[in-house]
Write a protein that holds these residues in place. Structure first.
Motif, PDB file in Angstrom:
ATOM      1  N   HIS A 166       0.836  -1.191   0.000  1.00  0.00           N
ATOM      2  CA  HIS A 166       0.000   0.000   0.000  1.00  0.00           C
ATOM      3  C   HIS A 166       0.881   1.256   0.000  1.00  0.00           C
ATOM      4  O   HIS A 166       2.057   1.195   0.324  1.00  0.00           O
ATOM      5  CB  HIS A 166      -0.928   0.002   1.213  1.00  0.00           C
ATOM      6  CG  HIS A 166      -1.892  -1.146   1.220  1.00  0.00           C
ATOM      7  ND1 HIS A 166      -1.653  -2.315   1.922  1.00  0.00           N
ATOM      8  CD2 HIS A 166      -3.074  -1.325   0.592  1.00  0.00           C
ATOM      9  CE1 HIS A 166      -2.663  -3.155   1.731  1.00  0.00           C
ATOM     10  NE2 HIS A 166      -3.540  -2.573   0.918  1.00  0.00           N
ATOM     11  N   ARG A 167       0.281   2.365  -0.349  1.00  0.00           N
ATOM     12  CA  ARG A 167       1.043   3.613  -0.397  1.00  0.00           C
ATOM     13  C   ARG A 167       1.529   4.000   0.990  1.00  0.00           C
ATOM     14  O   ARG A 167       0.745   4.035   1.942  1.00  0.00           O
ATOM     15  CB  ARG A 167       0.171   4.751  -0.926  1.00  0.00           C
ATOM     16  CG  ARG A 167      -0.120   4.690  -2.406  1.00  0.00           C
ATOM     17  CD  ARG A 167      -0.681   6.023  -2.853  1.00  0.00           C
ATOM     18  NE  ARG A 167      -1.532   5.873  -4.033  1.00  0.00           N
ATOM     19  CZ  ARG A 167      -2.173   6.884  -4.601  1.00  0.00           C
ATOM     20  NH1 ARG A 167      -2.081   8.095  -4.096  1.00  0.00           N
ATOM     21  NH2 ARG A 167      -2.922   6.691  -5.667  1.00  0.00           N
ATOM     22  N   LYS A 182       6.710   0.393  -3.156  1.00  0.00           N
ATOM     23  CA  LYS A 182       6.215   1.761  -3.328  1.00  0.00           C
ATOM     24  C   LYS A 182       6.907   2.760  -2.389  1.00  0.00           C
ATOM     25  O   LYS A 182       6.592   3.957  -2.426  1.00  0.00           O
ATOM     26  CB  LYS A 182       4.691   1.802  -3.117  1.00  0.00           C
ATOM     27  CG  LYS A 182       3.892   1.092  -4.201  1.00  0.00           C
ATOM     28  CD  LYS A 182       2.399   1.381  -4.063  1.00  0.00           C
ATOM     29  CE  LYS A 182       1.598   0.711  -5.159  1.00  0.00           C
ATOM     30  NZ  LYS A 182       1.358  -0.717  -4.904  1.00  0.00           N
ATOM     31  N   GLU A 192       4.165  -2.943  -8.708  1.00  0.00           N
ATOM     32  CA  GLU A 192       2.746  -3.300  -8.605  1.00  0.00           C
ATOM     33  C   GLU A 192       2.481  -4.647  -7.930  1.00  0.00           C
ATOM     34  O   GLU A 192       1.410  -5.222  -8.105  1.00  0.00           O
ATOM     35  CB  GLU A 192       2.111  -3.283 -10.000  1.00  0.00           C
ATOM     36  CG  GLU A 192       2.210  -1.958 -10.724  1.00  0.00           C
ATOM     37  CD  GLU A 192       1.510  -0.815  -9.979  1.00  0.00           C
ATOM     38  OE1 GLU A 192       0.566  -1.098  -9.206  1.00  0.00           O
ATOM     39  OE2 GLU A 192       1.919   0.342 -10.156  1.00  0.00           O
ATOM     40  N   SER A 390     -13.869   3.436  -6.305  1.00  0.00           N
ATOM     41  CA  SER A 390     -13.817   4.526  -7.274  1.00  0.00           C
ATOM     42  C   SER A 390     -14.275   4.057  -8.649  1.00  0.00           C
ATOM     43  O   SER A 390     -14.614   2.894  -8.850  1.00  0.00           O
ATOM     44  CB  SER A 390     -12.402   5.095  -7.371  1.00  0.00           C
ATOM     45  OG  SER A 390     -12.415   6.318  -8.076  1.00  0.00           O
ATOM     46  N   ASP A 395      -8.613   9.040  -8.973  1.00  0.00           N
ATOM     47  CA  ASP A 395      -7.785   8.673  -7.822  1.00  0.00           C
ATOM     48  C   ASP A 395      -8.549   8.959  -6.532  1.00  0.00           C
ATOM     49  O   ASP A 395      -8.533  10.071  -6.000  1.00  0.00           O
ATOM     50  CB  ASP A 395      -6.468   9.451  -7.853  1.00  0.00           C
ATOM     51  CG  ASP A 395      -5.446   8.897  -6.863  1.00  0.00           C
ATOM     52  OD1 ASP A 395      -5.862   8.255  -5.873  1.00  0.00           O
ATOM     53  OD2 ASP A 395      -4.236   9.104  -7.081  1.00  0.00           O
ATOM     54  N   TYR A 397      -7.917   7.746  -3.583  1.00  0.00           N
ATOM     55  CA  TYR A 397      -6.995   7.928  -2.458  1.00  0.00           C
ATOM     56  C   TYR A 397      -6.619   9.404  -2.324  1.00  0.00           C
ATOM     57  O   TYR A 397      -6.586   9.956  -1.218  1.00  0.00           O
ATOM     58  CB  TYR A 397      -5.748   7.063  -2.672  1.00  0.00           C
ATOM     59  CG  TYR A 397      -4.837   6.959  -1.483  1.00  0.00           C
ATOM     60  CD1 TYR A 397      -4.978   5.919  -0.560  1.00  0.00           C
ATOM     61  CD2 TYR A 397      -3.828   7.896  -1.259  1.00  0.00           C
ATOM     62  CE1 TYR A 397      -4.137   5.817   0.538  1.00  0.00           C
ATOM     63  CE2 TYR A 397      -2.982   7.800  -0.164  1.00  0.00           C
ATOM     64  CZ  TYR A 397      -3.145   6.757   0.731  1.00  0.00           C
ATOM     65  OH  TYR A 397      -2.311   6.662   1.825  1.00  0.00           O
ATOM     66  N   ALA A 398      -6.336  10.053  -3.454  1.00  0.00           N
ATOM     67  CA  ALA A 398      -5.981  11.478  -3.437  1.00  0.00           C
ATOM     68  C   ALA A 398      -7.152  12.318  -2.925  1.00  0.00           C
ATOM     69  O   ALA A 398      -6.950  13.310  -2.201  1.00  0.00           O
ATOM     70  CB  ALA A 398      -5.563  11.933  -4.830  1.00  0.00           C
ATOM     71  N   HIS A 413      -5.716   2.099  -2.003  1.00  0.00           N
ATOM     72  CA  HIS A 413      -5.188   2.285  -3.346  1.00  0.00           C
ATOM     73  C   HIS A 413      -5.937   3.403  -4.060  1.00  0.00           C
ATOM     74  O   HIS A 413      -6.837   4.029  -3.506  1.00  0.00           O
ATOM     75  CB  HIS A 413      -5.374   1.013  -4.190  1.00  0.00           C
ATOM     76  CG  HIS A 413      -4.958  -0.244  -3.520  1.00  0.00           C
ATOM     77  ND1 HIS A 413      -3.644  -0.607  -3.386  1.00  0.00           N
ATOM     78  CD2 HIS A 413      -5.687  -1.237  -2.946  1.00  0.00           C
ATOM     79  CE1 HIS A 413      -3.580  -1.780  -2.774  1.00  0.00           C
ATOM     80  NE2 HIS A 413      -4.802  -2.174  -2.492  1.00  0.00           N
ATOM     81  N   LYS A 414      -5.598   3.574  -5.333  1.00  0.00           N
ATOM     82  CA  LYS A 414      -6.262   4.564  -6.179  1.00  0.00           C
ATOM     83  C   LYS A 414      -7.760   4.268  -6.304  1.00  0.00           C
ATOM     84  O   LYS A 414      -8.583   5.185  -6.319  1.00  0.00           O
ATOM     85  CB  LYS A 414      -5.614   4.552  -7.570  1.00  0.00           C
ATOM     86  CG  LYS A 414      -6.213   5.546  -8.556  1.00  0.00           C
ATOM     87  CD  LYS A 414      -5.452   5.514  -9.879  1.00  0.00           C
ATOM     88  CE  LYS A 414      -6.037   6.503 -10.890  1.00  0.00           C
ATOM     89  NZ  LYS A 414      -5.271   6.502 -12.155  1.00  0.00           N
ATOM     90  N   TYR A 415      -8.120   2.987  -6.396  1.00  0.00           N
ATOM     91  CA  TYR A 415      -9.511   2.623  -6.679  1.00  0.00           C
ATOM     92  C   TYR A 415     -10.268   2.024  -5.497  1.00  0.00           C
ATOM     93  O   TYR A 415     -11.480   1.837  -5.578  1.00  0.00           O
ATOM     94  CB  TYR A 415      -9.564   1.649  -7.855  1.00  0.00           C
ATOM     95  CG  TYR A 415      -9.140   2.269  -9.165  1.00  0.00           C
ATOM     96  CD1 TYR A 415      -9.761   3.411  -9.646  1.00  0.00           C
ATOM     97  CD2 TYR A 415      -8.100   1.719  -9.923  1.00  0.00           C
ATOM     98  CE1 TYR A 415      -9.375   3.998 -10.842  1.00  0.00           C
ATOM     99  CE2 TYR A 415      -7.707   2.297 -11.124  1.00  0.00           C
ATOM    100  CZ  TYR A 415      -8.356   3.435 -11.580  1.00  0.00           C
ATOM    101  OH  TYR A 415      -7.973   4.017 -12.765  1.00  0.00           O
TER     102      TYR A 415
END
Length: 566
Positions: A166-167, A182, A192, A390, A395, A397-398, A413-415
């Protein structure tokens, strides 16, 4: 839906590859679209090799992690293998614990209780390790943001190795080793990997340090392939190699627990899609409806009778989960309509008694219905917990980062993401999240899109074409199953609605000027039957698949959408 036809790539590159591989132009075009432009790249794509996996010691802290684990084995120290309760986490725990038990008996598995402890590393889990005199915790698929908890463990004399994907947050936990491609300071070539993939790189490094090759680790790849499919990571690079060989294990000699799950499935060969929809939901159901250790036990057992009993129990959990998520989805849809929120840019719903174990699935279903960033909240102790999903290209997460002053904790994550907040902040968060998404999202992203690889004539759809196409698998994010469109189609008789609720469409299509006829199946397209029967012609978007019926195998169109001309 919005149809987007991919641009035809450079014709010279296509012709060069066509000549090098001796394939037809359509196949060469599909390959160049995927970035494959020469014979060597094609060889690596069609014949993935474990030899092409990266050196695990390229990952930041890998040498430290290997040394600490070898020290623990030599000193007979107790090791707690700790993982999240989803498929990626439980497969990671099964992989790491079964591998380490080849070298030491002092290994115990720990999965936090979804409801009492919540996501990730918990203080309760650290106290368990301390009270039971463990020396080392290996955390998988979680831990990258557990700065305070790792500090707490350190004060209790516990060492941590974190394997996560994860980020990271602004600070990396002060663990003995933190393996995460990451990490900003990690130069590992492939970013990834899923959590189980990071765990696999660690056991690969342990093997390499002992002078052994990757071939000794292939029995673990059924776990890795399952995690890759379930966690929706890109099936590119290393993930594609690991998924390719993992599917071979699943289809030839899967672990006893997987054999018990797939025993009743009447299918000769499982694809990554089958893994996602057959194996993964059952593994997930244990953590959603009872406790995820039940799934770990199933993946670790070597007793066929015990495996069958466990698989039956987990199948019952899965049936309960399906009924629960169906009911909650209906309640959520009713809530959206009663609040007159159909026109919002986001979906944010809350009910205190919704089952925490299925709100992620409900969020996915609501995203399918309204196609916008979605959060589903429930009460969890004194806080509210949510699962977030998402839409393609946005994004999430953003967007959550922009609302973090109202959030207690979040990750993902992003989604897909999870978060907690206080009840008094719910309304403020709902308002702020809507504002942030309105500002950040391109309105086009709120309309479902189908990316079409090629426009195809029916005469191009041959058994040979499909045989080569099937070698593009395993499919998934980053390497999706090719999507085609064909024009000038006409219904050719025998079309009807099928399924218990007549929601699906079974049809026969013929292309104008061609003798070729193909049957098609369109899930949730039953509503288009009359349009199809009335239309002078139509265009269709579809993928290709084999249909087995009465001992015969034929090619059929898996229909995605229509455009009717009247």
């Amino acid at each position: 839906m919005r149809w987007t036809l991919k641009p035809i790539p450079d014709i010279e590159k296509v012709k060069h590859l066509q000549g090098a591989l001796q394939v037809d132009q359509n196949i060469a075009t599909l390959l160049v679209q995927r970035g494959i432009e020469n014979f060597e790249q094609a060889r690596a794509f069609f014949r993935p090799s474990l030899a092409d996996l990266h050196d695990p010691f390229l990952m930041q802290d890998m040498d430290i992690a290997v040394n600490r684990i070898e020290q623990a084995i030599q000193l007979n120290q107790r090791i707690l293998v700790y993982g999240d309760y989803d498929v990626d986490g439980t497969t990671s725990v099964a992989l790491m614990s079964s591998y380490l038990r080849n070298y030491t008996e002092n290994v115990i598995c720990y999965i936090p209780d979804r409801y009492k402890e919540g996501y990730g590393i918990s203080y309760q889990g650290i106290d368990f390790a301390h009270d039971n005199e463990f020396d080392l915790i290996i955390a998988l698929d979680c831990g990258i943001k557990a700065v305070d908890k790792v500090d707490y463990a350190q004060k209790k004399g516990l060492d941590f190795i974190i394997c996560d994907h994860h980020r990271p947050g602004p600070e990396i936990p002060k663990a003995v080793a933190v393996l995460n491609p990451k990490r900003p300071d990690c130069n590992y070539p492939y970013k990834e990997l899923c959590g189980c993939g990071v765990g696999f790189k660690l056991i690969q490094a342990l093997e390499k340090n002992q002078g052994r090759g990757i071939e000794f680790l292939t029995p673990y790849l059924d776990l890795v392939a399952t995690a890759i499919g379930a966690d929706i990571v890109p099936i590119t690079g290393e993930n594609r190699i690991l998924a390719f060989y993992g599917l071979q294990v699943i289809n030839s000699l899967p672990r006893v627990g997987f054999q018990a799950i797939i025993k009743e499935i009447n299918k000769k060969k499982l694809s990554i899609t089958d893994v996602v929809f057959i194996i993964a939901p059952r593994i997930n159901a244990a953590g959603r409806m009872e406790h995820a250790l039940r799934a770990v036990d199933l993946m670790l057992t070597t007793d066929p009778k015990e495996a069958q009993e466990m698989a039956h129990a987990i199948d019952r959990f899965n049936q309960d989960r399906r009924e629960t998520d169906k009911n909650i989805t209906q309640e959520a849809l009713s809530q959206i309509k009663s609040l007159k929120e159909e026109k919002r840019t986001t979906t944010v719903v809350y009910q205190k008694d919704w089952h925490k174990g299925v709100i992620g699935i409900v969020a996915s279903r609501l995203t399918e219905t309204y196609y916008r960033p979605t959060l589903v909240f429930t009460k969890s102790g004194e806080k509210l917990a949510a699962s977030a999903r998402s839409v393609k290209g946005f994004d999430l997460y953003a967007a959550l980062e922009a609302c973090q002053e109202l959030i207690e904790q979040f990750g993902g994550h992003k989604y897909a993401a999870g978060l907690t907040l206080t009840e008094e902040n719910y309304s403020l968060f709902k308002q702020k999240f809507e504002q942030v998404v309105q500002q950040q999202i391109n309105p086009k992203l709120l309309e479902p899109e189908i990316n079409i690889d090629l426009k195809l004539d029916f005469k191009s759809i041959t058994p040979k074409f499909y045989r080569i196409l099937s070698q593009f698998a395993p499919f998934g994010p980053g390497n999706p199953a090719p999507i085609f469109m064909s024009d000038n189609l006409k219904e050719n008789g025998f079309s009807k609605q099928v399924g218990a609720d007549k929601n699906h469409l079974k049809c026969s299509l013929k292309q104008s000027g061609s003798k070729h006829i193909f049957s098609g199946i369109g899930f949730n397209l039953g509503k288009h039957l009359q349009d199809l029967l009335r239309a002078k012609s139509c265009s269709a978007v579809y993928s290709l698949e084999e249909n087995e019926w009465n001992g015969q195998t034929t090619l059929q169109l898996k229909l995605r959408d229509f455009d009717f001309k009247n």
